[in-house]
Design a protein around this motif. Structure first.
Motif, short mmCIF file in Angstrom:
data_model
loop_
_atom_site.label_atom_id
_atom_site.label_comp_id
_atom_site.label_asym_id
_atom_site.label_seq_id
_atom_site.Cartn_x
_atom_site.Cartn_y
_atom_site.Cartn_z
N ASP A 37 -10.91 45.21 -2.11
CA ASP A 37 -11.43 44.22 -3.35
C ASP A 37 -10.41 43.81 -4.18
OD1 ASP A 37 -14.58 44.15 -4.75
OD2 ASP A 37 -12.80 44.39 -6.48
N PRO A 38 -10.55 42.84 -4.80
CA PRO A 38 -9.30 42.26 -5.68
C PRO A 38 -8.88 43.38 -6.69
CG PRO A 38 -11.14 40.71 -5.58
CD PRO A 38 -11.54 41.96 -5.10
N PHE A 39 -9.79 43.81 -7.20
CA PHE A 39 -9.03 44.94 -8.14
C PHE A 39 -10.35 46.06 -8.36
CE2 PHE A 39 -7.01 46.93 -11.88
CZ PHE A 39 -8.05 47.25 -12.88
N ILE A 40 -9.40 47.35 -8.43
CA ILE A 40 -10.45 48.70 -8.37
C ILE A 40 -9.70 49.54 -9.42
CG2 ILE A 40 -11.27 50.85 -7.20
CD1 ILE A 40 -12.62 48.29 -6.24
N PRO A 41 -10.25 49.89 -10.43
CA PRO A 41 -9.67 50.88 -11.42
C PRO A 41 -9.31 51.96 -10.76
CG PRO A 41 -11.57 49.77 -12.42
CD PRO A 41 -11.56 49.47 -11.09
N SER A 42 -8.17 52.80 -11.21
CA SER A 42 -7.54 53.73 -10.25
C SER A 42 -8.47 55.03 -10.00
CB SER A 42 -6.14 54.28 -10.96
OG SER A 42 -6.54 54.85 -12.18
N ARG A 43 -9.28 55.14 -11.17
CA ARG A 43 -10.27 56.29 -11.25
C ARG A 43 -11.44 55.87 -10.21
NH1 ARG A 43 -10.92 53.50 -15.83
NH2 ARG A 43 -13.06 52.91 -16.32
N TRP A 44 -11.52 54.81 -9.68
CA TRP A 44 -12.62 54.56 -8.87
C TRP A 44 -12.22 54.08 -7.44
CZ3 TRP A 44 -17.11 55.70 -10.88
CH2 TRP A 44 -17.33 55.60 -12.08
N LEU A 45 -11.02 54.52 -7.07
CA LEU A 45 -10.34 54.07 -5.82
C LEU A 45 -11.30 54.52 -4.50
CD1 LEU A 45 -6.57 53.92 -6.28
CD2 LEU A 45 -8.10 52.00 -5.37
N LEU A 46 -11.84 55.80 -4.54
CA LEU A 46 -12.60 56.45 -3.69
C LEU A 46 -14.09 56.12 -3.84
CD1 LEU A 46 -10.39 59.72 -2.90
CD2 LEU A 46 -10.56 57.33 -1.84
N GLU A 47 -14.51 55.28 -4.76
CA GLU A 47 -15.61 55.11 -4.77
C GLU A 47 -16.29 53.90 -4.21
OE1 GLU A 47 -18.52 56.57 -6.32
OE2 GLU A 47 -19.63 54.95 -5.47
N GLN A 48 -17.10 54.13 -3.20
CA GLN A 48 -17.51 53.02 -2.13
C GLN A 48 -18.35 52.00 -2.96
OE1 GLN A 48 -20.92 52.42 -0.84
NE2 GLN A 48 -22.07 54.12 -1.40
N SER A 49 -19.10 52.14 -3.87
CA SER A 49 -19.81 51.26 -4.48
C SER A 49 -19.38 50.21 -5.26
CB SER A 49 -20.88 52.03 -5.60
OG SER A 49 -20.32 52.32 -6.62
N VAL A 50 -17.95 50.37 -5.64
CA VAL A 50 -17.19 49.02 -6.22
C VAL A 50 -16.34 48.10 -5.30
CG1 VAL A 50 -16.90 50.81 -8.21
CG2 VAL A 50 -15.13 50.70 -6.55
N TYR A 51 -16.43 48.32 -4.19
CA TYR A 51 -15.77 47.47 -3.04
C TYR A 51 -16.67 46.45 -2.58
CZ TYR A 51 -11.74 50.83 -2.80
OH TYR A 51 -10.77 51.43 -2.62
N ASN A 52 -16.34 45.39 -2.65
CA ASN A 52 -17.31 44.00 -2.09
C ASN A 52 -17.20 43.92 -0.71
OD1 ASN A 52 -18.68 43.37 -4.50
ND2 ASN A 52 -16.82 43.13 -5.58
N TYR A 53 -16.16 44.08 -0.26
CA TYR A 53 -16.09 43.65 1.32
C TYR A 53 -15.73 44.90 2.10
CZ TYR A 53 -14.92 39.39 -1.28
OH TYR A 53 -15.02 38.37 -2.39
N TRP A 54 -16.17 44.81 3.31
CA TRP A 54 -16.47 45.75 4.22
C TRP A 54 -16.44 45.55 5.58
CZ3 TRP A 54 -17.03 51.05 2.86
CH2 TRP A 54 -17.10 50.99 1.40
N GLY A 55 -15.69 46.29 6.53
CA GLY A 55 -15.69 46.09 8.06
C GLY A 55 -16.92 46.69 8.51
#
Length: 125
Positions: free
Chosen positions: A98-116
Protein backbone atom coordinates in the motif's frame (compact mmCIF):
# COMPACT_ATOMS: atom_id res chain seq x y z
CA UNK A 1 -1.69 -1.84 -12.21
CA UNK A 2 -0.11 -3.18 -9.05
CA UNK A 3 0.81 -6.85 -9.22
CA UNK A 4 2.29 -9.00 -6.47
CA UNK A 5 3.43 -12.57 -7.07
CA UNK A 6 4.61 -14.76 -4.20
CA UNK A 7 6.91 -17.76 -4.48
CA UNK A 8 9.11 -19.94 -2.31
CA UNK A 9 6.54 -21.83 -0.31
CA UNK A 10 6.77 -25.55 0.25
CA UNK A 11 6.90 -28.35 2.77
CA UNK A 12 9.57 -28.51 5.43
CA UNK A 13 10.15 -30.28 8.72
CA UNK A 14 10.01 -28.46 12.01
CA UNK A 15 13.22 -26.57 12.64
CA UNK A 16 13.81 -26.01 8.95
CA UNK A 17 13.92 -22.82 6.91
CA UNK A 18 12.23 -21.30 3.90
CA UNK A 19 12.56 -17.99 2.10
CA UNK A 20 9.50 -16.47 0.53
CA UNK A 21 9.71 -13.93 -2.26
CA UNK A 22 7.18 -11.41 -3.54
CA UNK A 23 7.85 -9.90 -6.95
CA UNK A 24 6.18 -6.52 -7.34
CA UNK A 25 5.35 -4.51 -10.41
CA UNK A 26 3.16 -1.63 -11.55
CA UNK A 27 4.18 1.01 -9.02
CA UNK A 28 7.12 2.82 -7.46
CA UNK A 29 8.15 -0.08 -5.29
CA UNK A 30 10.54 1.71 -2.98
CA UNK A 31 7.86 4.14 -1.81
CA UNK A 32 5.36 1.53 -0.74
CA UNK A 33 4.70 -0.10 2.58
CA UNK A 34 4.70 -3.88 2.37
CA UNK A 35 3.80 -6.79 4.59
CA UNK A 36 3.55 -10.54 4.90
CA UNK A 37 0.37 -12.09 6.19
CA UNK A 38 -0.73 -15.66 6.71
CA UNK A 39 -3.95 -17.57 7.02
CA UNK A 40 -4.26 -21.05 8.43
CA UNK A 41 -7.33 -23.20 7.78
CA UNK A 42 -10.23 -22.08 9.93
CA UNK A 43 -8.40 -19.01 11.19
CA UNK A 44 -8.40 -15.33 10.32
CA UNK A 45 -5.61 -13.79 8.27
CA UNK A 46 -2.94 -12.37 10.55
CA UNK A 47 -0.01 -10.05 10.10
CA UNK A 48 3.42 -11.66 10.27
CA UNK A 49 5.91 -8.95 9.35
CA UNK A 50 5.88 -5.57 7.65
CA UNK A 51 8.35 -3.04 6.34
CA UNK A 52 7.77 0.66 5.93
CA UNK A 53 9.05 2.73 3.01
CA UNK A 54 11.98 3.90 5.15
CA UNK A 55 12.96 0.30 5.93
CA UNK A 56 11.55 0.18 9.45
CA UNK A 57 10.35 -3.33 10.24
CA UNK A 58 7.79 -4.78 12.61
CA UNK A 59 6.97 -8.37 13.52
CA UNK A 60 4.24 -10.35 15.17
CA UNK A 61 5.33 -11.65 18.57
CA UNK A 62 4.92 -15.23 17.37
CA UNK A 63 7.69 -14.87 14.77
CA UNK A 64 10.12 -12.43 16.40
CA UNK A 65 13.64 -13.77 16.35
CA UNK A 66 12.75 -16.41 13.74
CA UNK A 67 11.50 -14.47 10.70
CA UNK A 68 13.17 -11.60 8.88
CA UNK A 69 11.50 -9.32 6.36
CA UNK A 70 13.58 -7.46 3.81
CA UNK A 71 13.25 -5.88 0.42
CA UNK A 72 15.45 -5.35 -2.59
CA UNK A 73 14.41 -2.11 -4.24
CA UNK A 74 16.57 -2.77 -7.29
CA UNK A 75 14.83 -6.10 -7.90
CA UNK A 76 11.38 -4.91 -6.76
CA UNK A 77 11.21 -7.93 -4.51
CA UNK A 78 10.09 -8.45 -0.94
CA UNK A 79 11.45 -11.37 1.07
CA UNK A 80 10.54 -13.27 4.20
CA UNK A 81 13.30 -15.44 5.62
CA UNK A 82 11.72 -17.99 7.93
CA UNK A 83 13.96 -19.98 10.28
CA UNK A 84 13.23 -22.44 13.08
CA UNK A 85 9.87 -23.18 11.54
CA UNK A 86 7.16 -24.71 13.68
CA UNK A 87 4.06 -26.71 12.73
CA UNK A 88 1.95 -23.73 13.84
CA UNK A 89 3.58 -21.68 11.06
CA UNK A 90 1.67 -23.78 8.54
CA UNK A 91 -0.52 -21.44 6.48
CA UNK A 92 -1.03 -19.72 3.18
CA UNK A 93 1.32 -16.75 3.11
CA UNK A 94 0.41 -13.55 1.29
CA UNK A 95 2.30 -10.38 0.55
CA UNK A 96 0.53 -7.05 0.52
CA UNK A 97 1.37 -3.48 -0.41
CA UNK A 98 0.00 0.00 0.00
CA UNK A 99 1.25 3.54 -0.66
CA UNK A 100 0.97 4.49 3.00
CA UNK A 101 0.27 2.67 6.24
CA UNK A 102 0.44 4.39 9.66
CA UNK A 103 3.05 2.60 11.74
CA UNK A 104 0.52 1.35 14.27
CA UNK A 105 -1.41 -0.38 11.47
CA UNK A 106 1.45 -2.13 9.66
CA UNK A 107 0.27 -5.60 10.69
CA UNK A 108 -3.41 -4.85 10.12
CA UNK A 109 -4.51 -6.63 6.96
CA UNK A 110 -7.62 -4.52 6.38
CA UNK A 111 -5.61 -1.39 5.52
CA UNK A 112 -3.65 -2.91 2.64
CA UNK A 113 -5.14 -2.44 -0.82
CA UNK A 114 -2.96 -4.73 -2.92
CA UNK A 115 -2.50 -8.46 -2.42
CA UNK A 116 -0.78 -11.39 -4.02
CA UNK A 117 -2.37 -14.79 -4.54
CA UNK A 118 -0.41 -16.52 -1.80
CA UNK A 119 2.06 -19.34 -1.40
CA UNK A 120 1.53 -22.37 0.82
CA UNK A 121 3.90 -23.18 3.68
CA UNK A 122 3.53 -26.53 5.41
CA UNK A 123 5.65 -27.46 8.43
CA UNK A 124 5.55 -31.04 9.65
CA UNK A 125 6.50 -32.20 13.12
Amino acid sequence: QVQLVESGGGSVQAGGSLRLSCAASGYTYSNYYMGWFRQAPGKEREGVAAIASDGTTTYADSVKGRFTISKDNAQNTLYLQMNSLKPEDTAMYYCAADPFIPSRWLLEQSVYNYWGQGTQVTVSS
